[in-house]
Design a protein around this motif. Structure first.
Motif, PDB file in Angstrom:
ATOM      1  N   GLU A 161       0.729  -1.148  -0.129  1.00 17.71           N
ATOM      2  CA  GLU A 161      -0.148   0.171   0.054  1.00 17.71           C
ATOM      3  C   GLU A 161       0.892   1.327  -0.074  1.00 17.71           C
ATOM      4  O   GLU A 161       0.619   2.235  -0.738  1.00 17.71           O
ATOM      5  N   VAL A 162       2.152   1.340   0.653  1.00 22.59           N
ATOM      6  CA  VAL A 162       2.917   2.389   0.834  1.00 22.59           C
ATOM      7  C   VAL A 162       3.645   2.447  -0.515  1.00 22.59           C
ATOM      8  O   VAL A 162       3.613   3.757  -0.932  1.00 22.59           O
ATOM      9  N   GLN A 163       3.943   1.398  -0.914  1.00 22.48           N
ATOM     10  CA  GLN A 163       4.680   1.720  -2.282  1.00 22.48           C
ATOM     11  C   GLN A 163       3.854   2.130  -3.240  1.00 22.48           C
ATOM     12  O   GLN A 163       4.052   3.012  -4.302  1.00 22.48           O
ATOM     13  N   ILE A 164       2.519   1.697  -3.421  1.00 23.61           N
ATOM     14  CA  ILE A 164       1.433   2.375  -4.527  1.00 23.61           C
ATOM     15  C   ILE A 164       1.386   3.748  -4.230  1.00 23.61           C
ATOM     16  O   ILE A 164       1.333   4.478  -4.976  1.00 23.61           O
ATOM     17  N   ALA A 165       1.318   4.274  -3.022  1.00 26.19           N
ATOM     18  CA  ALA A 165       1.024   5.579  -2.485  1.00 26.19           C
ATOM     19  C   ALA A 165       2.171   6.498  -3.101  1.00 26.19           C
ATOM     20  O   ALA A 165       2.002   7.477  -3.480  1.00 26.19           O
ATOM     21  N   LEU A 166       3.300   5.953  -2.736  1.00 27.83           N
ATOM     22  CA  LEU A 166       4.609   6.507  -2.700  1.00 27.83           C
ATOM     23  C   LEU A 166       4.570   6.876  -4.699  1.00 27.83           C
ATOM     24  O   LEU A 166       4.962   7.950  -5.024  1.00 27.83           O
ATOM     25  N   ILE A 167       4.245   5.810  -5.217  1.00 34.88           N
ATOM     26  CA  ILE A 167       4.404   6.047  -6.694  1.00 34.88           C
ATOM     27  C   ILE A 167       3.406   6.931  -7.223  1.00 34.88           C
ATOM     28  O   ILE A 167       3.775   7.726  -8.334  1.00 34.88           O
ATOM     29  N   THR A 168       2.207   6.927  -6.711  1.00 37.84           N
ATOM     30  CA  THR A 168       1.046   7.962  -7.087  1.00 37.84           C
ATOM     31  C   THR A 168       1.405   9.201  -6.757  1.00 37.84           C
ATOM     32  O   THR A 168       1.097   9.981  -7.610  1.00 37.84           O
ATOM     33  N   SER A 169       2.058   9.305  -5.901  1.00 33.19           N
ATOM     34  CA  SER A 169       2.443  10.621  -5.480  1.00 33.19           C
ATOM     35  C   SER A 169       3.722  11.210  -6.438  1.00 33.19           C
ATOM     36  O   SER A 169       3.400  12.429  -6.959  1.00 33.19           O
ATOM     37  N   ARG A 170       4.425  10.216  -6.985  1.00 32.02           N
ATOM     38  CA  ARG A 170       5.430  10.672  -7.785  1.00 32.02           C
ATOM     39  C   ARG A 170       5.056  10.980  -9.360  1.00 32.02           C
ATOM     40  O   ARG A 170       5.482  11.842  -9.998  1.00 32.02           O
ATOM     41  N   ILE A 171       4.032  10.338  -9.551  1.00 34.25           N
ATOM     42  CA  ILE A 171       3.180  10.455 -10.919  1.00 34.25           C
ATOM     43  C   ILE A 171       2.525  11.629 -10.953  1.00 34.25           C
ATOM     44  O   ILE A 171       2.541  12.471 -12.190  1.00 34.25           O
ATOM     45  N   LYS A 172       1.656  12.134  -9.721  1.00 33.47           N
ATOM     46  CA  LYS A 172       1.004  13.300  -9.932  1.00 33.47           C
ATOM     47  C   LYS A 172       1.975  14.600 -10.112  1.00 33.47           C
ATOM     48  O   LYS A 172       1.861  15.520 -10.506  1.00 33.47           O
ATOM     49  N   SER A 173       3.318  14.277  -9.385  1.00 34.46           N
ATOM     50  CA  SER A 173       4.104  15.469  -9.630  1.00 34.46           C
ATOM     51  C   SER A 173       4.705  15.456 -10.939  1.00 34.46           C
ATOM     52  O   SER A 173       5.097  16.641 -11.456  1.00 34.46           O
ATOM     53  N   LEU A 174       4.901  14.390 -11.736  1.00 33.32           N
ATOM     54  CA  LEU A 174       5.457  14.415 -12.844  1.00 33.32           C
ATOM     55  C   LEU A 174       4.371  14.859 -14.120  1.00 33.32           C
ATOM     56  O   LEU A 174       4.530  15.383 -15.155  1.00 33.32           O
ATOM     57  N   ARG A 175       2.995  14.842 -13.779  1.00 27.70           N
ATOM     58  CA  ARG A 175       2.013  15.370 -14.339  1.00 27.70           C
ATOM     59  C   ARG A 175       1.899  16.654 -14.599  1.00 27.70           C
ATOM     60  O   ARG A 175       1.811  17.598 -15.548  1.00 27.70           O
ATOM     61  N   MET A 176       2.208  17.344 -13.215  1.00 24.80           N
ATOM     62  CA  MET A 176       2.595  18.807 -13.320  1.00 24.80           C
ATOM     63  C   MET A 176       3.666  19.365 -14.250  1.00 24.80           C
ATOM     64  O   MET A 176       3.981  20.335 -14.822  1.00 24.80           O
ATOM     65  N   HIS A 177       4.822  18.516 -14.149  1.00 26.41           N
ATOM     66  CA  HIS A 177       6.107  18.702 -14.861  1.00 26.41           C
ATOM     67  C   HIS A 177       5.724  18.846 -16.335  1.00 26.41           C
ATOM     68  O   HIS A 177       6.305  19.625 -17.122  1.00 26.41           O
TER      69      HIS A 177
END
Length: 89
Positions: free
Chosen positions: A26-42
Motif C-alpha cells: 500500500e505504501v509503495q503504491i501511494a509513493l508511486i502515485t505521488s511521484r506520478i502526480k508530480s510528474l503530471r505537473m512537470h
C-alpha cells in the motif's frame, strides 16, 4: 511547499500505519502515485521531455503490477487504496 522527505513520512503514516513501514504494498503504491502526480505537473510545462515520459510509463507499469498483486492478495485493501488515491480500476 513540503519537502519530499515530509511528503514520504506523511504517506508512511497514512498508508503504513507507522513511520518505519515503508515496504508494504500500500505504501509503495501511494509513493508511486505521488511521484506520478508530480510528474503530471512537470509535463504541463515540459511536454517534450521524452526521457521523463519513459520514466513515467515505467512508474505507471510498476504501480499496475503492485495493484494486481494487492488485488490477488486482499481485495478489500485493493478497493480501499484505489478509492483513497482516486485510481481507476
Amino acid at each position: 511547499m513540503m519537502s519530499q522527505k515530509n511528503k514520504n513520512a506523511k504517506i508512511f503514516l497514512e498508508f503504513g500505519k507507522n513511520i518505519s513501514n515503508c515496504g508494504s504494498t500500500e505504501v509503495q503504491i501511494a509513493l508511486i502515485t505521488s511521484r506520478i502526480k508530480s510528474l503530471r505537473m512537470h509535463f504541463k510545462f515540459n511536454n517534450k521531455d521524452h526521457s521523463s515520459k519513459r520514466g513515467l510509463l515505467c512508474m505507471v507499469s510498476k504501480r499496475k503490477k503492485l495493484l494486481n498483486y494487492l488485488k490477488k492478495k486482499s481485495l478489500t485493501k485493493y478497493i480501499n487504496i484505489t478509492n483513497k488515491l482516486s485510481i481507476r480500476r
